[in-house]
Design an enzyme around this catalytic site. Structure first.
Site, PDB file in Angstrom:
ATOM      1  N   GLU A  48       0.813  -1.033  -0.090  1.00  0.00           N
ATOM      2  CA  GLU A  48      -0.042  -0.018  -0.092  1.00  0.00           C
ATOM      3  C   GLU A  48       0.843   1.139  -0.076  1.00  0.00           C
ATOM      4  O   GLU A  48       0.591   2.062  -0.541  1.00  0.00           O
ATOM      5  CB  GLU A  48      -0.930   0.091   1.259  1.00  0.00           C
ATOM      6  CG  GLU A  48      -1.912  -1.046   1.133  1.00  0.00           C
ATOM      7  CD  GLU A  48      -1.606  -2.123   1.603  1.00  0.00           C
ATOM      8  OE1 GLU A  48      -2.569  -3.128   1.600  1.00  0.00           O
ATOM      9  OE2 GLU A  48      -0.653  -2.510   1.964  1.00  0.00           O
ATOM     10  N   PHE A 110     -12.164  -7.452  13.479  1.00  0.00           N
ATOM     11  CA  PHE A 110     -11.084  -7.806  12.620  1.00  0.00           C
ATOM     12  C   PHE A 110     -10.484  -6.613  11.355  1.00  0.00           C
ATOM     13  O   PHE A 110     -11.459  -6.358  10.756  1.00  0.00           O
ATOM     14  CB  PHE A 110     -11.342  -9.124  12.034  1.00  0.00           C
ATOM     15  CG  PHE A 110     -10.475  -9.766  10.925  1.00  0.00           C
ATOM     16  CD1 PHE A 110      -9.203 -10.054  11.438  1.00  0.00           C
ATOM     17  CD2 PHE A 110     -10.368  -9.664   9.660  1.00  0.00           C
ATOM     18  CE1 PHE A 110      -8.091 -10.587  10.646  1.00  0.00           C
ATOM     19  CE2 PHE A 110      -9.285 -10.262   8.628  1.00  0.00           C
ATOM     20  CZ  PHE A 110      -8.386 -10.570   9.185  1.00  0.00           C
ATOM     21  N   GLN A 111      -9.354  -6.232  11.379  1.00  0.00           N
ATOM     22  CA  GLN A 111      -8.820  -5.404  10.423  1.00  0.00           C
ATOM     23  C   GLN A 111      -9.814  -4.145  10.539  1.00  0.00           C
ATOM     24  O   GLN A 111      -9.928  -3.311   9.631  1.00  0.00           O
ATOM     25  CB  GLN A 111      -8.705  -5.914   9.074  1.00  0.00           C
ATOM     26  CG  GLN A 111      -7.868  -7.031   8.889  1.00  0.00           C
ATOM     27  CD  GLN A 111      -7.591  -7.347   7.384  1.00  0.00           C
ATOM     28  OE1 GLN A 111      -8.599  -7.177   6.640  1.00  0.00           O
ATOM     29  NE2 GLN A 111      -6.661  -7.942   7.001  1.00  0.00           N
ATOM     30  N   LYS A 160     -17.824  -1.486   4.756  1.00  0.00           N
ATOM     31  CA  LYS A 160     -18.070  -2.288   3.864  1.00  0.00           C
ATOM     32  C   LYS A 160     -19.953  -2.525   3.350  1.00  0.00           C
ATOM     33  O   LYS A 160     -20.259  -2.622   2.473  1.00  0.00           O
ATOM     34  CB  LYS A 160     -17.831  -3.657   4.233  1.00  0.00           C
ATOM     35  CG  LYS A 160     -17.933  -4.951   3.284  1.00  0.00           C
ATOM     36  CD  LYS A 160     -17.271  -6.273   3.891  1.00  0.00           C
ATOM     37  CE  LYS A 160     -17.445  -7.585   2.567  1.00  0.00           C
ATOM     38  NZ  LYS A 160     -16.750  -8.679   3.444  1.00  0.00           N
ATOM     39  N   MET A 476      23.603   9.587   3.899  1.00  0.00           N
ATOM     40  CA  MET A 476      23.495  10.837   4.353  1.00  0.00           C
ATOM     41  C   MET A 476      23.850  10.559   6.085  1.00  0.00           C
ATOM     42  O   MET A 476      24.320  11.635   6.880  1.00  0.00           O
ATOM     43  CB  MET A 476      22.291  11.366   4.316  1.00  0.00           C
ATOM     44  CG  MET A 476      22.100  13.040   4.787  1.00  0.00           C
ATOM     45  SD  MET A 476      23.284  13.851   4.156  1.00  0.00           S
ATOM     46  CE  MET A 476      22.500  14.451   2.475  1.00  0.00           C
TER      47      MET A 476
END
Length: 577
Positions: A48, A110-111, A160, A476
């Site tokens: 993602e 969940f999630q 959803k 760096m």
């Protein structure tokens, strides 16, 4: 239709052509009608974070809104870094995330994650849609917010069950943003006062930020610069806003800016800041920055005016409109009184340019110079190519040694400094501008964060070219350890030199790319040309360079710009004696 079908129809209606994303449980209802869309192409990324940076690269390269999509919970939280990145650099992005069903919100299902709460500080705005009838209006508002005023990322979170419910689709929707009225037209009196100061200034500087590119105002900037004869500096985010080849361009200011650019700001009696925000990397220690300068500060975001440095003449508005009016006002001012003579100012600046040009030394041990590699990529690919960079030494060298002549050809993570930005941003840029050659200048540290998106590029047909500036360490960080931590190199050796782990050429081949390696000066041009000729798949070049090269000039963090070092031990400008 369902809420999901309404979402896809809304994306089509606002003109979306490409969506970068990964499906998951809660966003799955949206992916079903997406399969039937003939207008929206979905690019299946491998992470993602890659989707978010690809959306940013697409937006920066095209000037359009970039779009990414993810499922709830970990999918959505993986977008936080690219959203924060886009927010810092004012990039128009819309992120669409799935959410657990309305009945389960707040139950630690969940999630489930409160992505609106999580992203509140790093987005321009975000929405939680609880009624499918609101989907068209919310999408229209999200895109309007993302691209107008000061651009930025907007998140739309949709449960959803909202995607699954039946609804009626209606377009165009009525926008309901009563408190959102960005100012685009500048105040005439302030523009006239700015023109008066410009006409009278003896040591003026045009301090140009990324807002000029966002406003697509490069032509107007060039007209103002040539009308007034004022020197121009372009920040890291504004590289390409003004041609590097122009005689009035002094280069990039800031921590690793050119000596003439930094010196000009310090000695100026007038700063005309256009779409810039007086960032700490430009100003150094703020109370010592440009001590004798009056400030004209033009910006679309009133919150930036006088935030870090008090503006004597604040101008709120779109940079393009401001420049158009400022050009007319300067002409009117000059018709009434002659402009100050800038010849002595230019004499000083030209002396600095002659004495302290950008340069580098070849490594004493005979290894390959990273600056030379990047310089040759820029020379061979040319000013029409698009260049992206990760963060660190390679980013600064890419800003310094590639010549940028056009806006939207230099994409990088300026404000947030996000490692892993280059490859997915290059992918997004290539989807947005398939006619352009796209080079990702990356470091061996940054490259290992998001190189899985090369698989996406190979499968989806985005033949980008990646130059891995492989110095074997976190460059760096190592430079700071060398300068400020007594050469105690704690946890910066990546093993890409010592153990050749990973072997970047083999990794490239495994990801469906052409893998090349270059270790000598004599081979640099040949390898770059080979990469330019390969257009049927992405190319990765492992440039094995010296481990001790450093970025100069440098203003150490926490010090003033007066203390700029042209190179180690060389403090060029402001010693009293």
């Amino acid at each position: 239709m369902t809420g999901a079908q309404s979402l896809v129809r809304s994306l089509e209606a606002v003109g979306v052509e490409v969506v970068f994303g990964i499906p998951g449980g809660t966003i799955l209802p949206a992916y079903d009608p997406l399969l039937d869309s003939t207008k929206v192409r979905h690019v299946l990324v491998r992470h993602e974070q890659g989707a978010g940076h690809a959306a940013t690269g697409y937006a920066q390269a095209t000037g359009q809104v970039g779009v990414c999509m993810a499922t709830s919970g970990p999918g959505a939280t993986n977008l936080v870094t690219p959203l924060a990145d886009a927010n810092m650099d004012s990039v128009p992005v819309v992120a669409i995330t799935g959410q657990q069903t309305r009945a389960l919100i707040g139950t630690d299902a969940f999630q489930e994650a409160d992505i609106c709460g999580i992203t509140l500080p790093v987005t321009k705005h975000n929405f939680l849609v609880t009624d499918p009838a609101e989907i068209p209006r919310t999408i229209a508002e999200a895109f309007h917010l993302a691209k107008t005023g000061r651009p930025g990322p907007v998140l739309v979170d949709i449960p959803k069950d909202v995607l699954q419910e039946m609804t009626s689709f209606s377009w165009p929707p009525e926008l309901r943003l009563p408190g959102y009225r960005p100012t685009t037209r500048p105040h005439g009196k302030q523009v006239r006062e700015a023109a008066r100061l410009i006409n009278a200034a003896r040591r003026p500087v045009l301090y140009v930020g990324g807002g000029v590119i966002k406003a697509q105002a490069s032509a107007e900037l060039l007209e103002l610069a040539e009308l007034t004869g004022i020197p121009v500096v372009t920040t890291l985010m504004a590289r390409g806003a003004f041609p590097d080849s122009h005689a009035q361009h002094l280069g990039m200011p800031g921590m690793h800016g050119t000596v003439p650019a930094v010196g000009a700001l310090q000695r100026a009696d007038l700063l005309v800041a256009l779409g810039a925000r007086f960032d700490d990397r430009v100003t150094g220690k703020l109370d010592t920055f440009a001590p004798d300068a009056a400030v004209v500060h033009a910006d679309i975001d009133p919150a930036e005016i006088s935030k870090n440095r008090r503006a004597d003449v604040p101008i709120v508005g779109d940079c393009k409109e401001i420049l158009v009016e400022l050009i007319a006002a300067v002409r009117a001012e000059r018709a009434q009184s002659p402009a100050a003579d800038l010849a002595p100012w230019w004499q000083t600046l030209d002396t600095w340019r002659e004495k302290f040009p950008l340069g580098y030394e070849w490594p004493a041990d005979g290894t390959l110079s990273p600056q030379y590699v990047i310089e040759r990529i820029g020379a061979i690919a040319g000013p029409d190519a698009i260049y992206t960079a990760g963060v660190g030494q390679h980013q600064m060298w890419a800003a310094q040694f590639i010549k940028y002549e056009k806006p939207a050809t230099w994409l990088n993570s300026g404000g947030l400094g996000t490692m892993g930005y280059a490859v997915p941003a290059a992918m997004g840029a290539k989807f947005g501008r398939p006619d352009k050659v796209v080079w990702a200048i990356d470091g061996d540290g940054c490259f290992q964060m998001t190189n899985q998106e090369l698989a996406t590029c190979a499968i989806e047909g985005a033949p980008i070219k990646v130059a891995v500036i492989n110095n074997g360490n976190l460059g760096m960080v190592r430079q700071w350890q060398n300068l400020f931590y007594a050469e105690r190199y704690s946890q910066t050796d990546l093993g890409t030199h010592k153990h050749r782990i990973p072997d970047f050429t083999l990794l490239a081949e495994a990801l469906g790319c052409a893998g090349l390696r270059c270790e000598t000066r004599e081979d640099v041009d040949t390898v770059i040309q080979r990469a330019m000729e390969i257009n049927d798949r992405p190319v990765v070049i492992d440039f094995v360079v010296g481990k001790d090269a450093q970025v100069w000039p440098m203003v150490a963090a926490g010090t003033g710009n007066n203390e700029i070092m042209a190179a180690r031990g060389i403090r060029p400008l402001f010693d009293e004696d």
